[in-house]
Structure formats: structure tokens, C-alpha cells
Design an enzyme around this catalytic site. Sequence first.
Site, PDB file in Angstrom:
ATOM      1  N   THR A 159      -0.899  -6.129  12.901  1.00 31.00           N
ATOM      2  CA  THR A 159      -0.770  -4.894  12.124  1.00 31.00           C
ATOM      3  C   THR A 159       0.173  -4.913  10.938  1.00 31.00           C
ATOM      4  O   THR A 159       1.018  -4.042  10.786  1.00 31.00           O
ATOM      5  CB  THR A 159      -0.444  -3.715  13.029  1.00 31.00           C
ATOM      6  OG1 THR A 159      -1.197  -3.877  14.212  1.00 31.00           O
ATOM      7  CG2 THR A 159      -0.876  -2.421  12.402  1.00 31.00           C
ATOM      8  N   THR A 186       0.866  -1.189   0.000  1.00 31.45           N
ATOM      9  CA  THR A 186       0.000   0.000   0.000  1.00 31.45           C
ATOM     10  C   THR A 186       0.901   1.237   0.000  1.00 31.45           C
ATOM     11  O   THR A 186       1.342   1.681  -1.039  1.00 31.45           O
ATOM     12  CB  THR A 186      -0.974  -0.009   1.189  1.00 31.45           C
ATOM     13  OG1 THR A 186      -0.249  -0.263   2.404  1.00 31.45           O
ATOM     14  CG2 THR A 186      -2.016  -1.107   1.017  1.00 31.45           C
TER      15      THR A 186
END
Length: 402
Positions: free
Chosen positions: A189, A152
Site C-alpha cells: 500500500t 498524489t
Amino acid sequence: MQLTSEDSIEISTFQWPTGFYADAGHVGLKKTDDDLGWLVSKVPAAAAGVYTTNQFQAAPTALTKETINLAHQLQAIVMNSGNANSCTGVQGIHDAAAMQQATAEKLGIAPNLVGVASTGVIGEQLPFNQINQGITKLGLTKTASVTKAVLTTDTHAKTITVQCLIDDQPVTLTGFCKGSGMIHPNMATMLGFVTTDAKIAGEQLQTLLSQTVNQTFNQITVDGDTSTNDMVVVMANGQAGNQALTPTHEDYPTFVKAFKLVLSHLAKEIAGDGEGASKLVEVNVSGGYNELEAQQVAKAIVGSNLVKAMIFGNDANWGRVMQAIGQTTAHVDLNGVSVWINGIQMVKDSLAVTYHEAAVTKTLAQKTVTIDVDLNAGKSTGTAWGCDLTYQYVQINASYRS
């Protein structure tokens, strides 16, 4: 190959372990670059996973957790970036299951052998027709393209291949991950994937992953935020030909070291590639009351915004480190703490020592900053990794959807 400090373990050029394949393609979830891919094992593989503790756990994360928990077994993982399929309600649950089903049909395997992973913008419905068309075009290759398909805001793919000998058989472990922002694992995460051709039972693999994660992925932080989607999944297909690994196996310690090397490398790669980061920060704590407290203090220091800003500004303000230590509940000798920055001692017995500030300022400008702390409260140690806090972090996150 590069020989590591462990004589029986080598870091190798990137390659998939025996019996693993991958592929990726662009389906329009992102403006450019690959955004859909998969990992596939020739045979069903033992599997283990750890998952985000965010209460809003995304549909693909929940589905993969449920799938692995059935029998600790997977044969494939399909993954996408550009859309998190998180906070998408019943439709999101259906879409995650549809990705699983479409992948199973393409490969001719049972749906309960397929994991699903997604990352990207939260709250947008997944364009399943695009996903489905993309899955039909994926093949079984030995390329590394999937390592980029999950990125990302990352600046580069994060990969590692490690080889070792188990029962005199060469065993390969290859891992890759994505992660740059929303990094404060608990667990996990990021998206992380590790493949190996070693033979090990799923339950044993789960125990090993859970233990090792606490020393690696759970010891990094970028911004203190925990995402909704994230997980680390391991697949072991047994194609190397070794005897099943258990704690009593003669070569089990070698495999554990190789496995930890993979996870540690990937964890540090994420920390060093934090959004907008210019420096990797490593904090080593000694003199801890126990290992848990030493790790707690290390992560508190590396996660402190004041410490991160200090490092970004090349400011030799050791008081920032002391306040971070003091905010924890760990046992500390309040009159016996020592602090070093890049090997230069700045604090002894909780008081400043004479040092050349210009020298510390100069060393803080390096790409890697190491902070060593002695709590003088025991014999345990802990390590954590993070990055500095820069102006660019705000710029990146202010325009994340743009």
C-alpha cells in the site's frame, strides 16, 4: 552528516548511490507538477520486490512482479502518478508493457530489465501517447525530481539517504516513497523505491526485503484500506566495490541495520503524512507472547478509528486502547495489562491508576503521540505507526477525482 545510534551508520544529505540516475517531467496526467519519471542504474542491478495483496492487482504491479521474479534483476524503473492503470482490462496490460518497452528502447536495454509503477485514479485508461512522449524526454541526471513525480495526496516528498562502511568501502542507500491514503500494507500500500550501490545477490536481497518489510512498512496504517497498485522495489548495483553480502559476511549486520533504518524512516514518513493527519502515532507493545502477536496488537491499536479519533480530540480515554487490544486474538494477561500515553501511566493490572487528566490532554496535543502497552504475556515486542483521524481526511477523499 548526522551520526545515528549505530556508530557505523550515518544519515546523509540526499544523494543517489554510485551508478544511479533519475529524472522526471510533466506529461499532463496531473494538472500541475511532475507526473512521470524513472530510476536508472548504470549496470543491471540485483532487484527485489514486495507487492499489494489486493485481488485487483494493477497491470504495472503485476508486470513488475513478473519481471523481477524472472531473475531478480532490473536496470530501470519507470513510474507515473495521476493514473493507476488499474481495473483497465486488456488495454491496461498492453499499456504497462508498452511503458516497459518504450523505456527499454530509450535506454538501449532489454525490456525484462525494466520495472513499471503507476499510482493515481483507478479505472481510467492510461494516455499512452503522452507517456511515450514523456519517456523520450527523460534524461540521466542526479536530481531528486523523481521523488516528487510519484506523489498524489502526499504533502511532501519522503526521502532518506544512509551511508555505512562495508569492507571499508562507503556504501550508500537512498530510498523514497509515496503514500498518504489507502495505507494498510499487507504488502505494501504505497510505492517505495530503495537504491544502493552495495553488492548483494538478488535472492538474498529478496529475503532481506521480505523480512524487513514485516517490521516496517507492514506496521503502518492510515485508514485500513489496501490499494491495487502498490509495491516496494529495491535495486542494488554493486558499484561500491564491496564483496558480495551474505549472512556470513562480517559486515552483513551493518548493512541490515542501515537497510532497516531506511525502511523504518520511510514507513514513519508515510504514517505521519496520512491524509488530513495532524499527528504521528507510535505504539510500542512489550510483554507479547511472540513477536507476531506483539506486532498484531500494536497495529490494531494504531489502526483503531476510535483510538485515532481519541488522539485527534486530545481525549485521554484509555478505554479506547483496551478495546483495541481486546479485539485481537493475541495472548493477553487480562488482569495484568499496563498502558502509558506519552510516558504517563494510565493503566496498571488492567485497572485505572491515578493520573492528572489535564497533563495527558496537554501531551496529546503534541505532534507525536506515543502509546506504550505491556501485555504481560511474554517477552516479545512490536511497534506500529499511524496517525489521527481528522475532518480533513473525509474532505480529501470526498473530492479525490475533482
